[in-house]
Design a protein around this motif. Structure first.
Motif, PDB file in Angstrom:
ATOM      1  N   LYS A 138     129.612  45.447  47.854  1.00 26.38           N
ATOM      2  CA  LYS A 138     128.834  45.640  46.630  1.00 26.38           C
ATOM      3  C   LYS A 138     129.755  45.945  45.445  1.00 26.38           C
ATOM      4  N   ASP A 139     130.781  46.770  45.668  1.00 29.00           N
ATOM      5  CA  ASP A 139     131.711  47.095  44.582  1.00 29.00           C
ATOM      6  C   ASP A 139     132.468  45.858  44.112  1.00 29.00           C
ATOM      7  N   GLU A 140     132.939  45.061  45.070  1.00 29.93           N
ATOM      8  CA  GLU A 140     133.664  43.838  44.714  1.00 29.93           C
ATOM      9  C   GLU A 140     132.760  42.877  43.944  1.00 29.93           C
ATOM     10  N   LEU A 141     131.515  42.780  44.375  1.00 36.06           N
ATOM     11  CA  LEU A 141     130.566  41.895  43.709  1.00 36.06           C
ATOM     12  C   LEU A 141     130.282  42.383  42.288  1.00 36.06           C
ATOM     13  N   PHE A 142     130.136  43.689  42.124  1.00 36.35           N
ATOM     14  CA  PHE A 142     129.873  44.260  40.805  1.00 36.35           C
ATOM     15  C   PHE A 142     131.053  44.003  39.872  1.00 36.35           C
ATOM     16  N   ARG A 143     132.266  44.169  40.383  1.00 32.46           N
ATOM     17  CA  ARG A 143     133.443  43.917  39.551  1.00 32.46           C
ATOM     18  C   ARG A 143     133.536  42.441  39.158  1.00 32.46           C
ATOM     19  N   ARG A 166     125.672  36.822  44.563  1.00 33.95           N
ATOM     20  CA  ARG A 166     125.302  37.069  45.961  1.00 33.95           C
ATOM     21  C   ARG A 166     124.432  35.932  46.484  1.00 33.95           C
ATOM     22  N   ARG A 167     123.532  35.440  45.634  1.00 35.44           N
ATOM     23  CA  ARG A 167     122.681  34.328  46.036  1.00 35.44           C
ATOM     24  C   ARG A 167     123.538  33.095  46.364  1.00 35.44           C
ATOM     25  N   GLU A 168     124.584  32.873  45.582  1.00 35.49           N
ATOM     26  CA  GLU A 168     125.480  31.751  45.844  1.00 35.49           C
ATOM     27  C   GLU A 168     126.186  31.923  47.191  1.00 35.49           C
ATOM     28  N   GLU A 169     126.574  33.152  47.515  1.00 35.43           N
ATOM     29  CA  GLU A 169     127.203  33.423  48.813  1.00 35.43           C
ATOM     30  C   GLU A 169     126.240  33.109  49.952  1.00 35.43           C
ATOM     31  N   ILE A 170     124.999  33.581  49.813  1.00 29.33           N
ATOM     32  CA  ILE A 170     124.012  33.351  50.867  1.00 29.33           C
ATOM     33  C   ILE A 170     123.702  31.868  50.982  1.00 29.33           C
ATOM     34  N   ASN A 171     123.578  31.193  49.850  1.00 30.64           N
ATOM     35  CA  ASN A 171     123.298  29.754  49.870  1.00 30.64           C
ATOM     36  C   ASN A 171     124.405  28.964  50.550  1.00 30.64           C
TER      37      ASN A 171
END
Length: 319
Positions: free
Chosen positions: A4-9, A123-128
């Motif tokens: 989550k921290d990496e994604l936020f950054r 995150r949606r792109e990661e899941i996709n």
């Protein structure tokens, strides 16, 4: 897979890049206009000098009123020069994508909503990339595909049963919180386990929570690489442990080793202790087989801590 921290950054960097691009585009447009219209450039220079004069008067105790009046006249002269050159009043103002924070990523001392939106999209792109998330929504789950013939084990038809399960999943997603239960979807291939799990993920993600999706095989392979290759910067286990909701799909397809069992237990236990819900999906329908594969320690932790739903019907992929 990012924590989550990496994604936020990453989201903050994206918003900052938007601001930089907007500023550069505005500056490029300004320079081109000033080169084509010298009077416009002179009016801008006069405006800058008037602004510096006001700052100097405030700092050194000069006539602030006179300096402020000079700046007002310079403002008006610059606006007139812009109009005479054929440009809109805000032609050289950066076109920020977010009007709330002007792409700074902060508003009122806290992260702006545009950063959260960027994080959700990333995150949606990661899941996709790992699943058909875009195709798996509640609206596209067709209950009518299931048989109306009564299933002896259920006492009702698969169609009626799956309709009730769909409603449960929609309610689960709408009311998702740390207190939501873990779910275990069991059933043969093609009965809609992944579809409903991803539909929940889509709705929960849209609700502002962090969601991770991974297959058991991909997780086991990645964790093996992390364990034996200390140079890797991937932190799948940390990301999976701290996600608000984890979708662990295709349990039973991964290569089982003592390391897999150990890490799986650590993951399940950590998420249960920190009240972070998990949705498991597996083709294994026999709990005895489940225990034999994952050991009694892991299986009892998983089975005992989940609301279990068995899927019925014919393979929907063949239809």
């Amino acid at each position: 897979m990012r924590t989550k921290d990496e994604l936020f950054r990453a989201a903050q960097r994206e918003v900052a890049a938007r601001r930089q691009q907007a500023v550069m585009q505005a500056e490029t447009a300004r320079r081109a206009a000033y080169a084509a219209h010298p009077a416009l450039a002179e009016a801008d220079n006069a405006h800058m000098r008037a602004g510096l004069g006001l700052a100097k008067a405030a700092a050194l105790g000069g006539s602030i009123e006179a300096a402020r009046a000079a700046l007002t006249r310079a403002d008006e002269a610059l606006a007139a020069a812009v109009r005479e050159a054929g440009y809109e009043e805000n032609a050289f103002t950066p076109a920020y994508r977010c009007p709330l924070c002007e792409d700074t990523g902060m508003r009122g001392g806290i992260p702006c909503s545009c950063v959260a939106e960027a994080a959700r999209r990333l995150r949606r792109e990661e899941i996709n990339a790992a699943s058909p998330l875009g195709l798996c929504q509640f609206a596209s789950f067709e209950v009518a595909r299931y048989s109306e013939t009564v299933e002896p084990e259920l006492g009702i038809s698969p169609r009626e049963y799956m309709g009730k399960l769909l409603n449960y999943c929609q309610t689960y997603a709408a009311r998702f919180s740390q207190n939501s239960p873990n779910l275990l979807f069991m059933g043969h291939t093609g009965l809609g386990k992944t579809h409903l799990a991803l539909a929940i993920a889509d709705a929960v993600l849209e609700g502002g929570h962090d969601v991770l999706y991974t297959s058991a095989a991909a997780l086991a392979a990645q964790l093996g690489r992390e364990h034996f290759d200390y140079s890797t910067k991937d932190e799948w286990l940390a990301a999976c442990q701290e996600a608000d909701l984890l979708i662990l799909d295709d349990l039973g397809t991964e290569y089982i080793t003592p390391l897999t069992i150990s890490v799986l237990y650590e993951l399940i236990n950590t998420r249960m202790l920190t009240h972070r819900p998990t949705i498991y999906a597996t083709n294994i329908t026999d709990q005895t087989v489940f225990m034999a594969r994952y050991t009694e320690k892991v299986a009892s932790r998983m089975l005992g801590g989940c609301k279990m739903f068995k899927f019925f019907g014919a393979d929907q992929r063949l239809k």
